[in-house]
Design an enzyme around this catalytic site. Structure first.
Site, PDB file in Angstrom:
ATOM      1  N   LYS A 176       0.717  -1.360   0.399  1.00 36.65           N
ATOM      2  CA  LYS A 176       0.299   0.345  -0.616  1.00 36.65           C
ATOM      3  C   LYS A 176       0.993   1.029  -0.274  1.00 36.65           C
ATOM      4  O   LYS A 176       1.766   1.699   0.744  1.00 36.65           O
ATOM      5  CB  LYS A 176      -0.720   0.057   0.971  1.00 36.65           C
ATOM      6  N   GLN A 210       7.603   3.860   3.846  1.00 38.12           N
ATOM      7  CA  GLN A 210       5.577   3.433   4.150  1.00 38.12           C
ATOM      8  C   GLN A 210       5.854   1.899   4.665  1.00 38.12           C
ATOM      9  O   GLN A 210       4.687   1.800   5.019  1.00 38.12           O
ATOM     10  CB  GLN A 210       5.521   3.116   2.754  1.00 38.12           C
ATOM     11  N   LYS A 224       5.562   2.122  -2.872  1.00 36.77           N
ATOM     12  CA  LYS A 224       5.754   2.935  -3.756  1.00 36.77           C
ATOM     13  C   LYS A 224       6.070   2.961  -4.711  1.00 36.77           C
ATOM     14  O   LYS A 224       6.430   2.017  -5.803  1.00 36.77           O
ATOM     15  CB  LYS A 224       6.474   3.960  -3.442  1.00 36.77           C
ATOM     16  N   GLY A 271      -2.636   8.260  -4.078  1.00 35.96           N
ATOM     17  CA  GLY A 271      -1.816   9.725  -4.675  1.00 35.96           C
ATOM     18  C   GLY A 271      -0.841  10.002  -3.672  1.00 35.96           C
ATOM     19  O   GLY A 271      -0.188   9.229  -2.580  1.00 35.96           O
ATOM     20  N   ASP A 272       0.085  10.923  -4.784  1.00 38.56           N
ATOM     21  CA  ASP A 272       1.655  11.357  -3.623  1.00 38.56           C
ATOM     22  C   ASP A 272       1.435  12.112  -4.598  1.00 38.56           C
ATOM     23  O   ASP A 272       0.688  13.345  -5.164  1.00 38.56           O
ATOM     24  CB  ASP A 272       2.194   9.949  -3.604  1.00 38.56           C
ATOM     25  N   THR A 296      -4.812  13.613   5.179  1.00 38.30           N
ATOM     26  CA  THR A 296      -2.879  13.762   6.434  1.00 38.30           C
ATOM     27  C   THR A 296      -2.955  14.552   6.425  1.00 38.30           C
ATOM     28  O   THR A 296      -1.874  14.923   7.574  1.00 38.30           O
ATOM     29  CB  THR A 296      -2.468  13.539   4.212  1.00 38.30           C
ATOM     30  N   ASN A 300      -1.946  18.526  -1.879  1.00 37.38           N
ATOM     31  CA  ASN A 300      -3.063  18.555  -0.890  1.00 37.38           C
ATOM     32  C   ASN A 300      -2.462  18.511   0.490  1.00 37.38           C
ATOM     33  O   ASN A 300      -4.037  18.515   1.771  1.00 37.38           O
ATOM     34  CB  ASN A 300      -3.062  17.546  -0.842  1.00 37.38           C
ATOM     35  N   SER A 311      -7.185   6.422   3.734  1.00 39.04           N
ATOM     36  CA  SER A 311      -6.950   5.193   2.310  1.00 39.04           C
ATOM     37  C   SER A 311      -7.273   3.564   3.096  1.00 39.04           C
ATOM     38  O   SER A 311      -7.979   3.079   2.280  1.00 39.04           O
ATOM     39  CB  SER A 311      -5.568   4.509   2.083  1.00 39.04           C
TER      40      SER A 311
HETATM   41  P1  NDP Z   1       1.047  17.776  -3.866  1.00 40.22           P
HETATM   42  O1  NDP Z   1       1.379  17.583  -5.044  1.00 40.22           O
HETATM   43  O2  NDP Z   1      -0.262  17.809  -4.301  1.00 40.22           O
HETATM   44  O3  NDP Z   1       1.373  19.117  -3.489  1.00 40.22           O
HETATM   45  C1  NDP Z   1       3.125  19.502  -3.093  1.00 40.22           C
HETATM   46  C2  NDP Z   1       2.945  20.711  -3.134  1.00 40.22           C
HETATM   47  O4  NDP Z   1       4.458  20.729  -2.712  1.00 40.22           O
HETATM   48  C3  NDP Z   1       3.421  21.871  -4.683  1.00 40.22           C
HETATM   49  O5  NDP Z   1       2.830  23.007  -4.252  1.00 40.22           O
HETATM   50  C4  NDP Z   1       4.789  21.687  -4.935  1.00 40.22           C
HETATM   51  O6  NDP Z   1       4.694  22.453  -5.538  1.00 40.22           O
HETATM   52  C5  NDP Z   1       5.498  20.869  -4.194  1.00 40.22           C
HETATM   53  N1  NDP Z   1       6.723  21.018  -4.411  1.00 40.22           N
HETATM   54  C6  NDP Z   1       6.443  19.553  -4.568  1.00 40.22           C
HETATM   55  N2  NDP Z   1       7.811  18.703  -5.161  1.00 40.22           N
HETATM   56  C7  NDP Z   1       8.794  20.555  -4.670  1.00 40.22           C
HETATM   57  C8  NDP Z   1       9.756  20.741  -4.737  1.00 40.22           C
HETATM   58  N3  NDP Z   1      10.852  19.680  -6.170  1.00 40.22           N
HETATM   59  N4  NDP Z   1      10.409  22.148  -4.305  1.00 40.22           N
HETATM   60  C9  NDP Z   1      10.156  22.861  -4.474  1.00 40.22           C
HETATM   61  N5  NDP Z   1       8.481  22.545  -4.247  1.00 40.22           N
HETATM   62  C10 NDP Z   1       7.773  21.355  -3.944  1.00 40.22           C
HETATM   63  O7  NDP Z   1       1.361  16.523  -3.459  1.00 40.22           O
HETATM   64  P2  NDP Z   1       1.068  16.015  -2.026  1.00 40.22           P
HETATM   65  O8  NDP Z   1       0.581  17.397  -0.981  1.00 40.22           O
HETATM   66  O9  NDP Z   1       0.413  15.194  -1.975  1.00 40.22           O
HETATM   67  O10 NDP Z   1       2.471  15.689  -1.455  1.00 40.22           O
HETATM   68  C11 NDP Z   1       3.379  16.864  -0.552  1.00 40.22           C
HETATM   69  C12 NDP Z   1       4.402  15.585   0.778  1.00 40.22           C
HETATM   70  O11 NDP Z   1       3.629  14.977   1.565  1.00 40.22           O
HETATM   71  C13 NDP Z   1       5.563  14.129  -0.074  1.00 40.22           C
HETATM   72  O12 NDP Z   1       5.783  14.805   0.344  1.00 40.22           O
HETATM   73  C14 NDP Z   1       4.489  13.955   0.165  1.00 40.22           C
HETATM   74  O13 NDP Z   1       4.896  12.210  -0.630  1.00 40.22           O
HETATM   75  C15 NDP Z   1       3.404  13.304   1.272  1.00 40.22           C
HETATM   76  N6  NDP Z   1       2.297  12.828   1.365  1.00 40.22           N
HETATM   77  C16 NDP Z   1       1.297  12.893   1.274  1.00 40.22           C
HETATM   78  C17 NDP Z   1      -0.055  12.093   0.840  1.00 40.22           C
HETATM   79  C18 NDP Z   1      -0.857  11.910   0.507  1.00 40.22           C
HETATM   80  O14 NDP Z   1      -2.192  11.142   1.398  1.00 40.22           O
HETATM   81  N7  NDP Z   1      -1.315  13.279  -0.953  1.00 40.22           N
HETATM   82  C19 NDP Z   1       0.496  11.452   2.489  1.00 40.22           C
HETATM   83  C20 NDP Z   1       1.710  10.969   3.015  1.00 40.22           C
HETATM   84  C21 NDP Z   1       2.820  12.004   2.779  1.00 40.22           C
HETATM   85  P3  NDP Z   1       3.886  23.095  -7.121  1.00 40.22           P
HETATM   86  O15 NDP Z   1       2.628  23.718  -6.864  1.00 40.22           O
HETATM   87  O16 NDP Z   1       4.813  24.255  -7.673  1.00 40.22           O
HETATM   88  O17 NDP Z   1       4.511  21.167  -7.807  1.00 40.22           O
HETATM   89  O1  2IT Z   2       3.275   8.890   1.544  1.00 41.99           O
HETATM   90  C1  2IT Z   2       1.917   8.338   2.203  1.00 41.99           C
HETATM   91  O2  2IT Z   2       1.502   7.859   2.784  1.00 41.99           O
HETATM   92  C2  2IT Z   2       0.440   8.491   0.916  1.00 41.99           C
HETATM   93  N1  2IT Z   2       1.341   9.625  -1.019  1.00 41.99           N
HETATM   94  C3  2IT Z   2      -0.364   8.398   0.927  1.00 41.99           C
HETATM   95  C4  2IT Z   2       0.192   6.375   0.325  1.00 41.99           C
HETATM   96  C5  2IT Z   2      -1.978   5.509   0.362  1.00 41.99           C
HETATM   97  O3  2IT Z   2      -1.812   4.493   0.364  1.00 41.99           O
HETATM   98  O4  2IT Z   2      -2.900   6.858   0.766  1.00 41.99           O
END
Ligand code: NDP
Ligand code: 2IT
Length: 445
Positions: free
Chosen positions: A89, A110, A125, A164-165, A209, A240, A377
């Protein structure tokens, strides 16, 4: 320590050119000496040697045709790290920086995160070096369809359940689910999570999250005698995780004064207007710079990671790995920041973490702090299995209770293993022991 050192050295030798994976493994392994001391049977069973090696890694070609009729080729990945406690997952990331080392570090993290949720999910992943930025809807759809045309044979509700991520939200999950359903001729809602609410998604998954991050942070800072009420908060990212972290912070009485994207950050001393951020980022897919056009009182600064120069009480790194380095950590401390909670995966460098720990900054590591997303999830999977859906309040209450349990378990583990304030150690140890025990029970596989 030499056994642990040997494991780390082997990982570095066997996985050349993957510094993020080395970093994630080193951090976890260094926490585990105290566990190995108590459980020598783990050494005999080769638990550590096995846990650092993914069960399976798939790399594939993703061909698609852009709007100009040009053939494009990207690389797709799925790393199935551990199925010791449940089906693999974990999310899918679309970002130009994606290569095998990124997917492996995320898959490794993860495993322990999913274990901490208390839900029956293993770790995996996936992703691609595809850059969704500037692509049309049609291009994103064709890419997602091509990606799933290979991925479908490796996943399933009882096998591996992606979500997603970075760069993968409800639009991409929708296109991937549509293609999976078409290939399989079967409505298997439990094969992906983060789905739209009208075709099997769960209420609160979108918010989970960020909300979960603030729930656990609230507990940590209350235990430290502080409060979110009236706190000045800086959140990196505006995706997100960042958006729903900001929403919950505001609900609990904090003021979010800065947010960023990959180009720069905005500072709004009166508190950022989240409706504007949602409109710009979730609907229009624009740059955060545009915020200033709508709210001229705000400041915009180029340079994404200079956001850590903004003085604050609490910092939530919610963008990407290694976005907060030693210098940024020292600046935060000098400006009076008393708590840092990681919404992103591995956003703080090891040197930054040392700065926080040595300055008594309350610190919640990503694998515990951002576990609310994957936990919800798993709640989505449970609802899919029941062919039923819970109300927002029901899912939110479960999320809250999961985050409370995580906080309790990692604090207890930290105390039990002799490092009271070190929630990193607590999270690594508590996450690891459950997986190790399942591996012991299942023999050498
Ligand atoms: P999104 O794509 O929704 O948002 C990512 C944000 O971070 C955007 O504002 C993006 O800017 C910025 N960003 C991404 N990469 C870079 C970079 N290399 N340098 C600077 N800014 C950056 O992703 P999420 O919010 O889903 O994910 C954010 C983090 O949280 C990640 O590390 C992810 O692994 C982690 N995460 C996500 C979960 C989820 O459920 N979605 C769960 C747990 C962890 P821009 O808009 O300009 O691209
Ligand atoms: O990093 C994370 O935990 C996620 N991007 C969410 C993973 C999931 O299966 O909901």
């Amino acid at each position: 320590m030499s056994y642990i050192k040997d494991i780390i050295n082997q990982v570095i030798e066997n996985n050349p050119g993957e510094p993020e994976f080395h970093q994630a493994v080193t951090e976890v392994m260094e926490s585990l000496q105290v566990v190995i001391d108590k459980h020598p049977e783990y050494i005999k069973a080769g638990i550590l040697e096995r846990i650092v090696e993914p069960e399976r890694q798939v790399i594939f070609r993703v061909p698609w045709v852009d709007d100009q009729g040009k053939v494009r080729v990207n690389r797709g990945f799925r790393v199935q790290f551990s199925s010791a406690i449940g089906p693999y997952k974990g999310g899918i990331r679309f970002h130009p920086s994606v290569y095998l080392g990124i997917i492996k570090f995320l898959g490794f993290e993860q495993v322990f995160k999913n274990s901490l949720t208390g839900m029956p999910i293993g770790g995996g992943k996936g992703g691609s070096n595809f850059d969704p930025k500037g692509k049309s809807d049609g291009e994103v759809m064709r890419f997602c369809q091509s990606f799933m045309t290979e991925l479908y044979r490796h996943i399933g509700a009882d096998i591996d359940v992606p979500a997603g991520d970075i760069g993968v939200g409800s639009r991409e999950i929708g296109y991937m689910f549509g293609q999976y359903k078409r290939i399989r001729n079967s409505f298997e809602s439990g094969v992906l999570t983060g789905k739209g609410l009208i075709y099997g998604g769960s209420l609160v998954r979108k918010e989970a999250t960020g909300y979960g991050l603030v729930y656990i942070t609230d507990q940590m800072i209350k235990a430290g005698g502080k409060s979110l009420e009236g706190a000045r908060v800086v959140i990196s990212g505006s995706g997100n995780v960042a958006i729903y972290c900001a929403e919950k912070v505001a609900q609990l009485g904090g003021t979010v004064i800065a947010m960023s994207d990959s180009n720069g950050y905005i500072y709004d001393s009166e508190g950022i207007d989240l409706d504007t951020i949602k409109q710009l980022k979730e609907v229009e897919r624009k740059r955060i710079k545009e915020y200033k056009e709508i709210h001229p009182r705000a400041e915009y600064h180029e340079g994404t990671f200079s956001i850590w120069e903004v003085p604050c009480d609490i910092a939530f790194p919610c963008a990407t790995q290694n976005e907060l380095d030693e210098k940024a950590a020292k600046t935060l401390v000098a400006n009076g920041c008393f708590a840092v909670a990681e919404g992103a995966n591995m956003p703080s460098t090891p040197e930054a973490v040392d700065v926080f720990l040595s300055n008594n900054v309350l610190f919640a590591p990503g694998k515990a702090a951002n576990a609310g997303g994957v936990a919800t999830s798993a709640l989505e999977m449970a609802q899919n299995s029941m062919r039923y859906s819970w109300s927002f309040e029901e899912v939110d209450a479960r999320l809250k209770s999961i985050m409370t349990n995580i906080y309790r378990n990692i604090s207890t583990a930290a105390r039990e293993y002799g490092h009271e304030d070190n929630l990193i150690l607590g999270a690594n140890v508590a996450g690891f022991i459950k997986v190790a025990e399942a591996m012991m029970a299942q023999g050498i596989v």
